[in-house]
Design a protein around this motif. Sequence first.
Motif, short mmCIF file in Angstrom:
data_model
loop_
_atom_site.label_atom_id
_atom_site.label_comp_id
_atom_site.label_asym_id
_atom_site.label_seq_id
_atom_site.Cartn_x
_atom_site.Cartn_y
_atom_site.Cartn_z
N TRP A 153 0.82 -1.22 0.00
CA TRP A 153 0.00 0.00 0.00
C TRP A 153 0.85 1.25 0.00
CZ3 TRP A 153 0.75 3.24 4.21
CH2 TRP A 153 1.38 2.68 5.33
N MET A 154 0.21 2.36 -0.37
CA MET A 154 0.77 3.71 -0.20
C MET A 154 -0.39 4.60 0.27
SD MET A 154 3.99 3.75 -0.92
CE MET A 154 4.78 5.14 -1.68
N ALA A 155 -0.14 5.43 1.27
CA ALA A 155 -1.15 6.37 1.75
C ALA A 155 -0.67 7.79 1.41
CB ALA A 155 -1.33 6.23 3.26
N LEU A 156 -1.43 8.47 0.60
CA LEU A 156 -1.05 9.82 0.17
C LEU A 156 -1.77 10.85 1.04
CD1 LEU A 156 -1.09 9.40 -3.72
CD2 LEU A 156 0.80 9.07 -2.10
N ARG A 157 -0.98 11.64 1.75
CA ARG A 157 -1.56 12.69 2.60
C ARG A 157 -1.71 13.96 1.77
NH1 ARG A 157 2.13 11.44 8.01
NH2 ARG A 157 1.10 9.47 8.54
N PHE A 158 -2.90 14.10 1.17
CA PHE A 158 -3.17 15.25 0.31
C PHE A 158 -3.27 16.53 1.15
CE2 PHE A 158 -5.83 12.26 -2.57
CZ PHE A 158 -4.67 11.81 -3.19
N PHE A 159 -2.66 17.59 0.65
CA PHE A 159 -2.81 18.89 1.28
C PHE A 159 -4.03 19.58 0.65
CE2 PHE A 159 0.82 17.56 3.42
CZ PHE A 159 1.08 18.43 4.47
N ASN A 160 -4.01 20.86 0.38
CA ASN A 160 -5.25 21.59 0.01
C ASN A 160 -5.48 21.53 -1.49
OD1 ASN A 160 -3.81 23.40 2.45
ND2 ASN A 160 -5.87 22.69 2.83
N VAL A 161 -6.21 20.52 -1.92
CA VAL A 161 -6.41 20.25 -3.35
C VAL A 161 -7.39 21.25 -3.96
CG1 VAL A 161 -6.98 18.48 -5.04
CG2 VAL A 161 -6.13 17.80 -2.79
N TYR A 162 -7.06 21.76 -5.13
CA TYR A 162 -7.98 22.67 -5.83
C TYR A 162 -7.80 22.45 -7.32
CZ TYR A 162 -4.12 25.57 -7.43
OH TYR A 162 -2.98 26.00 -8.07
N GLY A 163 -8.73 22.99 -8.11
CA GLY A 163 -8.59 22.89 -9.56
C GLY A 163 -9.93 22.83 -10.25
N PRO A 164 -9.90 22.78 -11.59
CA PRO A 164 -11.14 22.80 -12.36
C PRO A 164 -11.99 21.56 -12.10
CG PRO A 164 -9.26 22.35 -13.79
CD PRO A 164 -8.70 22.71 -12.45
N GLY A 165 -13.31 21.80 -11.99
CA GLY A 165 -14.22 20.68 -11.79
C GLY A 165 -14.56 20.42 -10.34
N GLN A 166 -13.92 21.16 -9.41
CA GLN A 166 -14.20 20.94 -8.00
C GLN A 166 -15.55 21.56 -7.63
OE1 GLN A 166 -11.11 22.40 -5.41
NE2 GLN A 166 -11.48 20.75 -3.96
N TYR A 181 -14.64 21.97 0.85
CA TYR A 181 -14.06 22.62 2.04
C TYR A 181 -12.98 23.64 1.67
CZ TYR A 181 -12.02 22.85 6.73
OH TYR A 181 -11.55 23.27 7.94
N TYR A 182 -12.04 23.25 0.84
CA TYR A 182 -10.90 24.13 0.56
C TYR A 182 -11.21 25.19 -0.48
CZ TYR A 182 -8.47 20.44 3.05
OH TYR A 182 -8.10 19.52 3.99
N THR A 183 -12.25 24.95 -1.30
CA THR A 183 -12.52 25.92 -2.37
C THR A 183 -13.50 26.99 -1.92
OG1 THR A 183 -14.08 24.31 -3.20
CG2 THR A 183 -12.05 24.55 -4.41
N SER A 184 -14.13 26.80 -0.76
CA SER A 184 -15.14 27.78 -0.36
C SER A 184 -14.51 29.17 -0.19
CB SER A 184 -15.85 27.35 0.92
OG SER A 184 -14.92 27.14 1.95
N VAL A 185 -13.31 29.23 0.36
CA VAL A 185 -12.67 30.53 0.53
C VAL A 185 -12.33 31.15 -0.83
CG1 VAL A 185 -10.32 29.55 0.82
CG2 VAL A 185 -10.82 31.81 1.71
N ILE A 186 -11.88 30.33 -1.78
CA ILE A 186 -11.57 30.83 -3.13
C ILE A 186 -12.83 31.39 -3.77
CG2 ILE A 186 -10.74 30.18 -5.45
CD1 ILE A 186 -9.17 27.88 -4.09
N ASN A 187 -13.93 30.63 -3.68
CA ASN A 187 -15.18 31.06 -4.32
C ASN A 187 -15.76 32.32 -3.67
OD1 ASN A 187 -15.43 29.04 -6.34
ND2 ASN A 187 -15.84 27.57 -4.72
N THR A 188 -15.67 32.38 -2.34
CA THR A 188 -16.18 33.56 -1.64
C THR A 188 -15.42 34.81 -2.07
OG1 THR A 188 -16.70 32.16 0.24
CG2 THR A 188 -16.68 34.51 0.65
#
Length: 309
Positions: A168-181, A186-193
Amino acid sequence: MSVPTVFFSGGAGFIASHTIPILLERGYRVRIFDSMLRGDRDRVDEFCATGQVDLVEGDVRYGGAVQHAMRGCTHAIHFATVSINKSIADPYESVDINVIGNHNVFAAAADHGVKRLVFASSASVYGDPQKLPMHEDDVLQPLTPYCISKRMGEDLLGFYQRTKGLSWMALRFFNVYGPGQKTEAYYTSVINTFLRRIRSGEPPVIDGRGDQSMDFVHVTDIARAVVAALESERDNLPVNVGTGVDTSIAQLAKILIAAVGASMEPQFNPRDVLVSRRAADITRAREVLGWEPTVPVEKGMADLVRASA
């Protein structure tokens, strides 16, 4: 020789929509396992039309359904999860899907002898970090049912590695953003606001001094990391996936103002704010996955602004 087939839970979601095209390019077949309650059916239909992807509508809480859908798969990616903000509002559902679901997928992967399982863990397993950048060997202090379930997932993977040889590998994602979100993510609400205000000619409003920061990592970079983890020679490790850059909320506001082409300064709403900061140590991702982030936050945000115009 049979074609390698990836069981992909949560495969109708945002990050999956960027990961599946890379898997197809690399010659994998993909079996999406998704409840489709929030999934993007149009995108899934496009993938299925290639003849290399099939959809099994199911719920990770039902172990028998997971076992059945895993049959014939050589690899697994486990993304099905309840989001961090929903986990506080409804801890019962969070534990049900994230803990029971994790266990069902890991147990099935071990039973079917998959060559590698990649788990979407989260930087939230660290809690409020004691120091930056955050390293995989730091103390973990997860604070919400979501974060606790991610840490527990990593521990469960260790159990199946020791008892059944699961790789196995466990990927600890940080603050993911991008098209289609999704806009409520959670992380895009501040961008959208911020974007809504800037586009209507009003300055973004920041609580406190805007010192709180995130490590924004673009979804195309995340997708590349997932495939690298599926194929890496090393295994049985958690790996941070971020950029190593902590972007403060004040910086983010300025980046978005510039991306829109507006002329204004953010407004600050003076009040006490719990300042949390995020930045990943990505040494292990470089060494183990041969992975580097390629999309700087200024370019990624500018692309996002264009895409949402």
